[in-house]
Write a protein that holds these residues in place. Sequence first.
Motif, mmCIF file in Angstrom:
data_model
loop_
_atom_site.group_PDB
_atom_site.id
_atom_site.type_symbol
_atom_site.label_atom_id
_atom_site.label_comp_id
_atom_site.label_asym_id
_atom_site.label_seq_id
_atom_site.Cartn_x
_atom_site.Cartn_y
_atom_site.Cartn_z
ATOM 1 N N LEU A 76 -6.833 4.684 -38.205
ATOM 2 C CA LEU A 76 -8.072 5.464 -38.108
ATOM 3 C C LEU A 76 -7.807 6.926 -38.473
ATOM 4 O O LEU A 76 -8.617 7.563 -39.160
ATOM 5 C CB LEU A 76 -8.656 5.363 -36.690
ATOM 6 C CG LEU A 76 -9.281 4.021 -36.296
ATOM 7 C CD1 LEU A 76 -9.662 4.012 -34.810
ATOM 8 C CD2 LEU A 76 -10.508 3.702 -37.139
ATOM 9 N N LEU A 136 -14.204 2.650 -41.791
ATOM 10 C CA LEU A 136 -13.742 1.763 -40.718
ATOM 11 C C LEU A 136 -13.498 0.356 -41.250
ATOM 12 O O LEU A 136 -12.499 -0.291 -40.906
ATOM 13 C CB LEU A 136 -14.784 1.739 -39.591
ATOM 14 C CG LEU A 136 -14.498 0.787 -38.425
ATOM 15 C CD1 LEU A 136 -13.194 1.151 -37.713
ATOM 16 C CD2 LEU A 136 -15.653 0.803 -37.421
ATOM 17 N N ALA A 179 -15.135 1.300 -32.370
ATOM 18 C CA ALA A 179 -14.378 1.370 -33.620
ATOM 19 C C ALA A 179 -12.959 0.854 -33.403
ATOM 20 O O ALA A 179 -12.406 0.141 -34.254
ATOM 21 C CB ALA A 179 -14.352 2.816 -34.123
#
Lengths: 243, 277
Positions: A128, A152, A95
Amino acid sequence: MSLLEVDALSKHFGGVTAVDGCSLSLQLGSITGLIGPNGSGKTTVFNLITGFIARDTGDVRFKGESITGLGPNRIYGLGIGRTFQLARIFPRLTALENMLVPVRRSGVRALFSRGQWHDEKDRAMEMLAAMDISHVAGLLGGSLSYGQRKLLELAAVMMARPQLVLLDEPAGGVNPALVERIGEHILELNRQGVSFLLVEHNMPFVMGLCQQIVVLHRGAVLAEGTPAEIRGNPAVLDAYLGS
Amino acid sequence: MSSPARVRAVKLGALLIVAVVALLVPVFETDPATVNVAVFTAMYVGLATAWNIMGGYTGYVSLGHAAFFGFGAYAFGLVLAHLGIQAGYEPFLFVPIAGALTVVLALLIGWIALRTRAATFVIVTIAMMFMIQLLAENLVGLTGGGSGLSFPVPPWSGDFFDTPFYYAMLLMAAISLAISWWIRRSKFGLGLLAIRDDEDKALAVGVPAHTYKLTAFVISAGLVGMIGAIYGYYVTYIYPQYAIDPLVGISLVLMVFLGGLGTLWGPVLGAVILEPA
């Protein structure tokens, strides 16, 4: 001030007219909804604006400059980000790496510089965290849930600080609680100065979020106005919402 | 020592041991047949690592890299002949010229081939390889055609003959690995991996995919061309079907797939397992 102007855009696929003289204008700092029945040309308009497909006629101007004919990466570099109808992330990157791919560093510097700079990493982690998914930073994109992928994708597209983001069904396929969170994130980013053009079928979501709505029907603009105006427009009710 | 530091120290130690062992192969093993295997193993380590920069990192599987291998060999042979370079160590200094000429060819081919994707790209690279092979066959005045092209023969004894070539191949393998390692950790490398995963998405987030792919293709081809040049000098005589051999291209792809596609050490592992076997 007009941020994006789409002027008489048309696109044909063989004998099918996907977009037919579509014109619209987006104001700086606005959230605009682009709605219409399935097959009305919404995603094609996105693809035309972002350079994924070539237009047949018409023009697209961003901050007064024509961007017609530019490739998707150049258009992103100018400040127009986009997401896709089905959340698309890089499944074999973590990620965090997904967040770092959009960081703009061009030319020879890109070749010779390290992939992960501390300041960029810090910013990615902040983004994030803002999306409440910092705990998945080290996980591969392919292992994330669909909702996490949606968040994301939205977080990653913001990494290059775009001025305009085109969201293709941001609330599609996610649970109601997450829809609400995505809406909050969009509003927060909008408060920070990011403009949005979003395609969405979730009418309460669109009506609650957008200041302006454009209705597409058979590739052409059928109506535009505030959510209240669109709700009361008989042509829209006939063509899309149903009476 | 903290855990990441310990892991790094172990990795560095292992790398050092592998490097020392590799460097000492011709010292402890004097049988020419064995050193010959070592030469080809080092060659395939370099080739597979170079191929992996394109095929592994971007996901674009080229089955035509043998064209660059053979082109590098031919370019090197012609450069040596035209410049009148005598056999010995001096020719090794001209290997980068063969690499540079291969880069020019790769730019031309890549610019066209990289407009395609997936299976089409694979087929285009195979077609390109056979085109280069045909050109080598038919441009008789330049390449010698089917009669082949001879290189100057090094004046070294049979026992020692393989050793300089082993170290030259080992150096190329080390250079390929260093470049691959650097790319893997660069912003450019991250862009290549993004292209491998989803090229359209990569474009949508600003990765200049065509430029990145072409750069990776050219770097990969340049390294393969340099290795091909050393190979040509090693075998001292090449002809089209031998220098531009589809089996070379297929072998290095198999090695990368066996060892681990898109990883740094996978191509090394694949080459070390498959080539001696």
